[in-house]
Every structure is written in structure tokens, then in C-alpha cells.
Design an enzyme around this catalytic site. Sequence first.
Site, PDB file in Angstrom:
ATOM      1  N   HIS A 275       1.538  15.278  -3.065  1.00 46.24           N
ATOM      2  CA  HIS A 275       0.640  14.120  -3.038  1.00 46.24           C
ATOM      3  C   HIS A 275       0.886  13.298  -1.779  1.00 46.24           C
ATOM      4  O   HIS A 275       1.890  12.586  -1.679  1.00 46.24           O
ATOM      5  CB  HIS A 275       0.880  13.292  -4.316  1.00 46.24           C
ATOM      6  CG  HIS A 275      -0.047  12.140  -4.482  1.00 46.24           C
ATOM      7  ND1 HIS A 275       0.248  11.052  -5.261  1.00 46.24           N
ATOM      8  CD2 HIS A 275      -1.284  11.894  -3.971  1.00 46.24           C
ATOM      9  CE1 HIS A 275      -0.747  10.195  -5.221  1.00 46.24           C
ATOM     10  NE2 HIS A 275      -1.690  10.678  -4.442  1.00 46.24           N
TER      11      HIS A 275
ATOM     12  N   ASN B  69       0.952   6.231  -8.540  1.00 44.32           N
ATOM     13  CA  ASN B  69      -0.188   5.570  -9.168  1.00 44.32           C
ATOM     14  C   ASN B  69       0.143   4.915 -10.506  1.00 44.32           C
ATOM     15  O   ASN B  69      -0.568   4.027 -10.949  1.00 44.32           O
ATOM     16  CB  ASN B  69      -1.350   6.550  -9.301  1.00 44.32           C
ATOM     17  CG  ASN B  69      -2.041   6.703  -7.954  1.00 44.32           C
ATOM     18  OD1 ASN B  69      -2.263   5.712  -7.268  1.00 44.32           O
ATOM     19  ND2 ASN B  69      -2.331   7.926  -7.562  1.00 44.32           N
TER      20      ASN B  69
ATOM     21  N   GLU C 219       4.744  12.568  -2.290  1.00 44.62           N
ATOM     22  CA  GLU C 219       5.240  12.583  -3.677  1.00 44.62           C
ATOM     23  C   GLU C 219       5.161  14.043  -4.136  1.00 44.62           C
ATOM     24  O   GLU C 219       4.073  14.617  -4.231  1.00 44.62           O
ATOM     25  CB  GLU C 219       4.338  11.675  -4.526  1.00 44.62           C
ATOM     26  CG  GLU C 219       4.861  11.400  -5.913  1.00 44.62           C
ATOM     27  CD  GLU C 219       3.927  10.457  -6.703  1.00 44.62           C
ATOM     28  OE1 GLU C 219       2.698  10.451  -6.461  1.00 44.62           O
ATOM     29  OE2 GLU C 219       4.431   9.739  -7.573  1.00 44.62           O
TER      30      GLU C 219
ATOM     31  N   SER D 123      -4.214  13.098  -7.215  1.00 42.92           N
ATOM     32  CA  SER D 123      -3.528  11.812  -7.344  1.00 42.92           C
ATOM     33  C   SER D 123      -3.220  11.513  -8.803  1.00 42.92           C
ATOM     34  O   SER D 123      -2.500  10.577  -9.096  1.00 42.92           O
ATOM     35  CB  SER D 123      -4.378  10.692  -6.750  1.00 42.92           C
ATOM     36  OG  SER D 123      -5.673  10.755  -7.278  1.00 42.92           O
TER      37      SER D 123
HETATM   38  N1  CAA Z   1      -4.709   8.887  11.902  1.00 42.97           N
HETATM   39  C1  CAA Z   1      -3.765   8.672  12.822  1.00 42.97           C
HETATM   40  N2  CAA Z   1      -3.253   7.454  13.082  1.00 42.97           N
HETATM   41  C2  CAA Z   1      -3.742   6.398  12.415  1.00 42.97           C
HETATM   42  C3  CAA Z   1      -4.746   6.541  11.427  1.00 42.97           C
HETATM   43  C4  CAA Z   1      -5.225   7.851  11.179  1.00 42.97           C
HETATM   44  N3  CAA Z   1      -6.154   8.100  10.254  1.00 42.97           N
HETATM   45  N4  CAA Z   1      -5.013   5.320  10.898  1.00 42.97           N
HETATM   46  C5  CAA Z   1      -4.203   4.434  11.517  1.00 42.97           C
HETATM   47  N5  CAA Z   1      -3.442   5.080  12.429  1.00 42.97           N
HETATM   48  C6  CAA Z   1      -2.345   4.524  13.233  1.00 42.97           C
HETATM   49  C7  CAA Z   1      -2.820   3.628  14.334  1.00 42.97           C
HETATM   50  O1  CAA Z   1      -3.060   4.364  15.515  1.00 42.97           O
HETATM   51  C8  CAA Z   1      -1.613   2.691  14.479  1.00 42.97           C
HETATM   52  O2  CAA Z   1      -0.579   3.356  15.216  1.00 42.97           O
HETATM   53  P1  CAA Z   1       0.660   2.525  15.930  1.00 42.97           P
HETATM   54  O3  CAA Z   1       1.525   2.044  14.794  1.00 42.97           O
HETATM   55  O4  CAA Z   1       1.327   3.576  16.766  1.00 42.97           O
HETATM   56  O5  CAA Z   1       0.022   1.410  16.683  1.00 42.97           O
HETATM   57  C9  CAA Z   1      -1.120   2.523  13.062  1.00 42.97           C
HETATM   58  O6  CAA Z   1      -1.590   3.664  12.353  1.00 42.97           O
HETATM   59  C10 CAA Z   1      -1.640   1.279  12.431  1.00 42.97           C
HETATM   60  O7  CAA Z   1      -3.066   1.274  12.525  1.00 42.97           O
HETATM   61  P2  CAA Z   1      -3.948   0.026  12.968  1.00 42.97           P
HETATM   62  O8  CAA Z   1      -3.236  -0.783  13.993  1.00 42.97           O
HETATM   63  O9  CAA Z   1      -5.342   0.501  13.250  1.00 42.97           O
HETATM   64  O10 CAA Z   1      -4.164  -0.787  11.648  1.00 42.97           O
HETATM   65  P3  CAA Z   1      -3.123  -1.494  10.732  1.00 42.97           P
HETATM   66  O11 CAA Z   1      -1.894  -1.943  11.418  1.00 42.97           O
HETATM   67  O12 CAA Z   1      -3.958  -2.452   9.978  1.00 42.97           O
HETATM   68  O13 CAA Z   1      -2.664  -0.315   9.733  1.00 42.97           O
HETATM   69  C11 CAA Z   1      -2.885   1.023   7.817  1.00 42.97           C
HETATM   70  C12 CAA Z   1      -3.592   0.463   9.031  1.00 42.97           C
HETATM   71  C13 CAA Z   1      -1.824   2.035   8.268  1.00 42.97           C
HETATM   72  C14 CAA Z   1      -3.959   1.737   6.995  1.00 42.97           C
HETATM   73  C15 CAA Z   1      -2.198  -0.164   7.033  1.00 42.97           C
HETATM   74  O14 CAA Z   1      -3.131  -1.155   6.756  1.00 42.97           O
HETATM   75  C16 CAA Z   1      -1.583   0.288   5.724  1.00 42.97           C
HETATM   76  O15 CAA Z   1      -0.477   0.817   5.688  1.00 42.97           O
HETATM   77  N6  CAA Z   1      -2.299   0.070   4.601  1.00 42.97           N
HETATM   78  C17 CAA Z   1      -1.861   0.491   3.273  1.00 42.97           C
HETATM   79  C18 CAA Z   1      -2.103   1.954   3.114  1.00 42.97           C
HETATM   80  C19 CAA Z   1      -1.702   2.458   1.760  1.00 42.97           C
HETATM   81  O16 CAA Z   1      -1.161   1.777   0.918  1.00 42.97           O
HETATM   82  N7  CAA Z   1      -1.981   3.748   1.538  1.00 42.97           N
HETATM   83  C20 CAA Z   1      -1.717   4.384   0.286  1.00 42.97           C
HETATM   84  C21 CAA Z   1      -2.940   4.325  -0.541  1.00 42.97           C
HETATM   85  S1  CAA Z   1      -2.705   5.126  -2.084  1.00 42.97           S
HETATM   86  C22 CAA Z   1      -2.999   6.738  -1.768  1.00 42.97           C
HETATM   87  O17 CAA Z   1      -3.333   7.145  -0.691  1.00 42.97           O
HETATM   88  C23 CAA Z   1      -2.789   7.676  -2.858  1.00 42.97           C
HETATM   89  C24 CAA Z   1      -3.529   7.603  -4.102  1.00 42.97           C
HETATM   90  O18 CAA Z   1      -3.305   8.478  -4.912  1.00 42.97           O
HETATM   91  C25 CAA Z   1      -4.532   6.582  -4.450  1.00 42.97           C
END
Ligand code: CAA
Length: 299
Positions: free
Chosen positions: A142, A192, A154, A121
Amino acid sequence: MSDIKNVAVIGSGTMGNGIAHTFAQFGFKVSLIDISQEALNKGLTTIAKNLDRQVAKGSLTESDKESTLNNITTYTDLKEGVAKVELVVEAATENIDLKLKIFKDLDACTSPTTILATNTSSISITKIASVTSKADKVIGMHFMNPVPVMKLVEVIRGYATSDEVAAITMELSKKLNKVPTEVNDYPGFIANRILMPMINEAIYSLYESVAGVEEIDTVMKLGMAHPMGPLQLADFIGLDVCLSILNVLHDGFGNPKYAPCPLLVNMVTAGYKGVKSGEGFYKYTAGSKDLVVSDKFKK
Ligand code: CAA
């Protein structure tokens, strides 16, 4: 253009198992590699649980789940795991010495044509490539957490990455139903470089008592349509990871605007790392989806 069918993923933690899950779901044969069988079994259990979630939602069938799991083979030996692959995606712990060692080993035990990608990352792709004899084949791939859900990859070109390897990586990411976006190799890349200063500013706002945890997150969730507020997202990513990325930005640009907030430094030093340690800005209880503000920040 590319004929990649066999992929090795190094590391079966959160990012590694998500990457393995995604490649396997889209028909690639995946070698999942980690140092212990226990870590691999934990990764496989998480993949099965996340596939069940997709089956329950109706986005996959039970037979898709079985074929995804059948596409994954586990290895504790790096050399064996990468022997027959055309692409390696490294997703080990975010530690520069560890990554440099893995890439030195990969250089010695992969074919000259194997593409070596890293899911880092924040660590320089150019630096990682410099310990190999094929810097043109090294690239950043990424993925975002949760990998099976998030659409972005990315794609980061190191200084010496070839046009062909960049094009293959872009094309491959599309085969995973992702949207690849090409960027160059400078501290924090794009994701990031923009995300972490926002998270840091949210932590500064809390530190300076401009608003409480829930208020800060509510402003950004409802005001900017972010799925999670920045403090919840920081807990989700890991406060130690956020701190380490901010340090990379601070050191890499030498600009005080990236200096991590002292509150973040204190929390990480005290072991409050967010979801993974059970507490950060919020408190987490296994099995509960409720978002409860940490006692430290209760008014
Ligand atoms: N595997 C498969 N499916 C998953 C899953 C996983 N690990 N986690 C969630 N899902 C699916 C769920 O089944 C659900 O599917 P549907 O849309 O078909 O219903 C969907 O994702 C949404 O999940 P939830 O209903 O349980 O929960 P939610 O609506 O609160 O969403 C979330 C959860 C997708 C995590 C959402 O909160 C989100 O997008 N959060 C922000 C995530 C983000 O910003 N990520 C980037 C972080 S930075 C990074 O990763 C890189 C770095 O370098 C730091």
C-alpha cells in the site's frame, strides 16, 4: 534474497502511474498495463510531468528522467504485460469485483513463483488471495499518494502470505528508498484505520458547526504539524474513496464509531468528490494552487 528486476503495474491512474514512476526511477523494468492506450498515454504524460518537477528541483537529472521513461513499456493486454515479470502490483480502481477478477486472471497467466501484490487501500488481502491458487504469494503493498514523494509502504500480510514473500516485499520497498512497515490484514489495515476516523471526525465537526472548513484545517495543520488539514486531505484522497473506506471499517468491525458522517454521504451522492470532481470542501480550478473554500461552506 529476491531477484526481482521486472515488475508489472496494473492501472495507470494516480496510484498506478506513481508506482510505475517509482519502480522505473530505481532501475526496475516496468510493464504498465491498462485497458486503453488512451489511459496509458495519460499515465505516461503524468509521469513525465512529475519527473520534470523532480528535475526542476534538482533531485533528478535530465538523463535520470530519460532512463526512467525508457524503463516503462505499456500494454493493453494483461497476459502479455505480465508474461516476464517476477512481481505484479495491482493498482486498478478500488472495486472488489474488479480486483477479484484481475487476481483470478493473474493466477491463470503468471508463473507459480510470481508475487502478486495489491495496492488496495481497504479490501481484504485474504479475500483477494482466496480467488487464487497461490495465496502464499499474495500480499498488500500500500503506497501513499503522491507515491514518488511519500516514504511509507504499508506491507500487509494476508492470512496465508508466506514469510518469504513478506520479507521479499519489505526488502524490495527499501530498494525504492521507502520505509516499509509490516501490518496484518484487518479492516483498514493501520493507515486508514487511524486516518479515516480522524477525517470523519473533522467532517462531523463541520456538520455540527463546531468550526468552519478553514478553521478545522488550520487547527490540524498548525497545531499538529500535518502538511494538509483533514478536510483538504479528504478532498485530495477523494471523498468517494474516504466514504468507501469508512464503510469497510463500519461493516468489518460492526462498530458504530466508524459510521460515515451524513454530510460525507450527501456530498458523495451529489457528486462532490473533492479534487477529482473540481469541488469538495474546497473548489479547485485547473492550474491554480489557491485553496478556496466551497461556496457551500462559506460563512
Ligand atoms: N511526483 C514527484 N514529486 C512530487 C509530486 C509528484 N506527484 N508531488 C509533489 N512532489 C514533490 C515536489 O516536487 C516537492 O519536492 P521538494 O521537496 O524537493 O521541493 C515536494 O514534493 C513538495 O511538493 P510541493 O512543494 O508542490 O507541495 P507541498 O509542499 O504542498 O507538498 C504534498 C505536497 C507532498 C502532497 C504535501 O502536501 C503532503 O504531504 N500532503 C499530505 C499527503 C498525504 O497525507 N498522503 C497520504 C494520503 S492517504 C493515501 O494515499 C492512502 C490511502 O489509502 C487513502
